[in-house]
Design a protein around this motif. Structure first.
Motif, PDB file in Angstrom:
ATOM      1  N   GLU A  26       0.816  -1.218   0.000  1.00  0.00           N
ATOM      2  CA  GLU A  26       0.000   0.000   0.000  1.00  0.00           C
ATOM      3  C   GLU A  26       0.847   1.265   0.000  1.00  0.00           C
ATOM      4  N   GLN A  27       2.115   1.158   0.378  1.00  0.00           N
ATOM      5  CA  GLN A  27       2.965   2.335   0.468  1.00  0.00           C
ATOM      6  C   GLN A  27       3.373   2.808  -0.928  1.00  0.00           C
ATOM      7  N   GLU A  28       3.279   4.105  -1.134  1.00  0.00           N
ATOM      8  CA  GLU A  28       3.661   4.691  -2.406  1.00  0.00           C
ATOM      9  C   GLU A  28       5.008   5.387  -2.269  1.00  0.00           C
ATOM     10  N   THR A  29       5.760   5.411  -3.359  1.00  0.00           N
ATOM     11  CA  THR A  29       7.056   6.083  -3.340  1.00  0.00           C
ATOM     12  C   THR A  29       6.858   7.580  -3.132  1.00  0.00           C
ATOM     13  N   VAL A  30       7.551   8.117  -2.140  1.00  0.00           N
ATOM     14  CA  VAL A  30       7.488   9.555  -1.871  1.00  0.00           C
ATOM     15  C   VAL A  30       8.632  10.272  -2.572  1.00  0.00           C
ATOM     16  N   PHE A  31       9.851   9.711  -2.467  1.00  0.00           N
ATOM     17  CA  PHE A  31      10.993  10.293  -3.151  1.00  0.00           C
ATOM     18  C   PHE A  31      12.009   9.199  -3.429  1.00  0.00           C
ATOM     19  N   THR A  32      12.920   9.464  -4.339  1.00  0.00           N
ATOM     20  CA  THR A  32      13.977   8.519  -4.659  1.00  0.00           C
ATOM     21  C   THR A  32      15.331   9.190  -4.461  1.00  0.00           C
ATOM     22  N   LEU A  33      16.325   8.387  -4.120  1.00  0.00           N
ATOM     23  CA  LEU A  33      17.700   8.847  -3.977  1.00  0.00           C
ATOM     24  C   LEU A  33      18.580   8.046  -4.901  1.00  0.00           C
ATOM     25  N   GLU A  34      19.454   8.721  -5.602  1.00  0.00           N
ATOM     26  CA  GLU A  34      20.438   8.014  -6.408  1.00  0.00           C
ATOM     27  C   GLU A  34      21.713   8.841  -6.504  1.00  0.00           C
ATOM     28  N   GLY A  35      22.800   8.168  -6.812  1.00  0.00           N
ATOM     29  CA  GLY A  35      24.078   8.868  -6.910  1.00  0.00           C
ATOM     30  C   GLY A  35      25.184   7.928  -7.317  1.00  0.00           C
ATOM     31  N   LYS A  36      26.350   8.485  -7.447  1.00  0.00           N
ATOM     32  CA  LYS A  36      27.517   7.699  -7.846  1.00  0.00           C
ATOM     33  C   LYS A  36      28.725   8.156  -7.044  1.00  0.00           C
ATOM     34  N   LEU A  37      29.359   7.184  -6.379  1.00  0.00           N
ATOM     35  CA  LEU A  37      30.589   7.442  -5.655  1.00  0.00           C
ATOM     36  C   LEU A  37      31.770   7.206  -6.580  1.00  0.00           C
ATOM     37  N   HIS A  38      32.970   7.485  -6.095  1.00  0.00           N
ATOM     38  CA  HIS A  38      34.153   7.258  -6.923  1.00  0.00           C
ATOM     39  C   HIS A  38      34.860   5.966  -6.582  1.00  0.00           C
ATOM     40  N   ASN A  39      34.395   5.319  -5.500  1.00  0.00           N
ATOM     41  CA  ASN A  39      35.010   4.052  -5.123  1.00  0.00           C
ATOM     42  C   ASN A  39      34.006   3.288  -4.278  1.00  0.00           C
ATOM     43  N   ALA A  40      33.559   2.143  -4.748  1.00  0.00           N
ATOM     44  CA  ALA A  40      32.549   1.370  -4.035  1.00  0.00           C
ATOM     45  C   ALA A  40      33.131   0.577  -2.879  1.00  0.00           C
ATOM     46  N   ASP A  41      34.451   0.423  -2.841  1.00  0.00           N
ATOM     47  CA  ASP A  41      35.067  -0.398  -1.808  1.00  0.00           C
ATOM     48  C   ASP A  41      34.931   0.257  -0.431  1.00  0.00           C
ATOM     49  N   GLN A  42      34.497  -0.525   0.507  1.00  0.00           N
ATOM     50  CA  GLN A  42      34.429  -0.119   1.914  1.00  0.00           C
ATOM     51  C   GLN A  42      33.626   1.174   2.122  1.00  0.00           C
ATOM     52  N   GLN A  43      32.647   1.372   1.290  1.00  0.00           N
ATOM     53  CA  GLN A  43      31.791   2.548   1.448  1.00  0.00           C
ATOM     54  C   GLN A  43      30.520   2.155   2.189  1.00  0.00           C
TER      55      GLN A  43
END
Length: 378
Positions: A26-43
């Motif tokens: 029943e829950q509708e999406t209120v907002f979305t977050l997205e992005g890109k880091l420069h290094n996925a390791d240990q983040q």
């Protein structure tokens, strides 16, 4: 006397009720977050939601997954509110999210970031940039030398400390008045919520009451709207003419002391911090006023907004603050600080024998003139 509120418990109960009665389908999406880091390791990326009236406490609401290509993308059914995205607990990205926003965070190699897709976040960033500039231009040039002199703890600096203290009070008053214009430019955006920490109800109560009404209409049913209304209620309560809330806290000997059991004909409720240069700069002047009017019925009730008990005790001794002093040593997070809307220091309230606030934020010559007037007519 005004009793303490249970608003925080109400807000928590409201959130729990929402979560219990609404299924994931029943829950509708209120907002979305997205992005890109420069290094996925240990983040490690965690999303926090602000709580309380001053937006200075945060609860974790999610831990985001970082993909192999260093990207992340998540949809949320959380309420519109102030959030923080924390990267490795070292970089905090404030986000003011509202319905239907696709919020994108772009990170640079040097650790900087840019948030797009949220006009409310843009407003908050503009407010913060403006606020920091006003601090640099108006407040720091007098506050910094004052704190340096206080740290020296040299009696020969007493006169200069008192002069700078008066200048700091004037600068900080100008600072808060100037910020009001920035808040007015925000309309009813959720971005006004984190600005509440610096609202001054006495000068602008009519504006804030109307703002709270408009904000509640615009964001009906949201917890953030309840926060804004509650903030305005407290500001009105501690305005001139309001009744001071009871204070029960331990004195330096550990004995619990009551404000209402220690009221004089007139009492200055003085919120003080051992770490606060402008507070310390007032000590000599308060001592003179106390010596001059105590026999006539003037009392001072000092409440330490403290983080370290030993620092508080040392400051009381160094500054000869011999009147009644109490502290829960819980900083700005305690119930007393919240009930008096204490978000910065110095702060004081002058009350009559019934605890009714007749003046506030009186420093230096203003306090001296007010006491002379009161005890001349008494």
């Amino acid at each position: 006397m005004t009793s303490k509120t249970s608003f925080s418990l109400f807000a928590l109960s409201l959130l729990l009720c929402i979560s219990c009665t609404t299924t994931p389908e029943e829950q509708e999406t209120v907002f979305t977050l997205e992005g890109k880091l420069h290094n996925a390791d240990q983040q490690t990326i965690r999303l926090f939601q602000a709580t309380g009236l001053n937006a200075n406490e945060f609860d974790v609401v999610d831990t985001l997954t970082v993909n192999a290509d260093s990207t992340f993308s998540t949809s949320y059914s959380l309420e519109p509110h102030l959030y923080e995205l924390r990267i490795n607990d070292s970089l905090d990205v404030p986000i003011v999210a509202d319905f239907g926003q696709n919020i994108v965070i772009n990170f640079s190699l040097d650790g900087e970031y840019e948030v797009t897709g949220s006009p409310d976040t843009d407003l908050f960033e503009e407010y913060e940039e403006f606020r920091r500039r006003i601090l640099r231009e108006i407040v720091y040039p007098v506050r910094d030398p004052l704190e340096d002199l206080v740290d020296e703890n040299n009696p020969e600096n007493a006169e200069r400390i008192e002069q700078l203290g008066t200048q700091v009070f004037q600068a900080e008053e100008t600072y808060r008045d100037t910020l009001l214009h920035a808040v007015q430019d925000m309309g009813t955006s959720i971005a006004i919520y984190p600005t509440m920490v610096r609202w001054d109800g006495d000068k602008h109560m009519d504006y804030y009451e109307q703002l709270a009404a408009d904000f509640s209409e615009e964001h009906e049913g949201l917890v953030v709207a309840e926060f804004v209304s509650e903030k305005v209620r407290i500001l009105k309560q501690v305005s001139i003419g309001g009744e001071a809330s009871e204070i029960l806290a331990p004195n330096p000997d550990g004995e619990e002391i009551s404000l209402y059991n220690n009221l004089g004909t007139y009492t200055l409720i003085d919120f003080f911090g051992s770490w606060c240069g402008p507070c310390r700069s007032e000590s000599d002047h308060l001592n003179r006023m106390y010596d001059q009017y105590n026999d006539a019925g003037f009392e001072i009730f000092g409440f330490g907004v403290e983080f370290n008990r030993q620092s508080w005790l040392r400051a009381l001794d160094q500054d000869s603050r011999t009147w009644t002093n109490v502290s829960n040593v819980d900083g700005y997070d305690g119930e007393i600080a919240k009930e008096y809307a204490i978000t910065s220091l110095p702060k004081n309230f002058l009350v009559d024998e019934d605890g009714i606030i007749i003046a506030k934020d009186l420093h230096g010559g203003e306090l001296e003139e007010k006491l002379a007037e009161l005890f001349r007519d008494n």
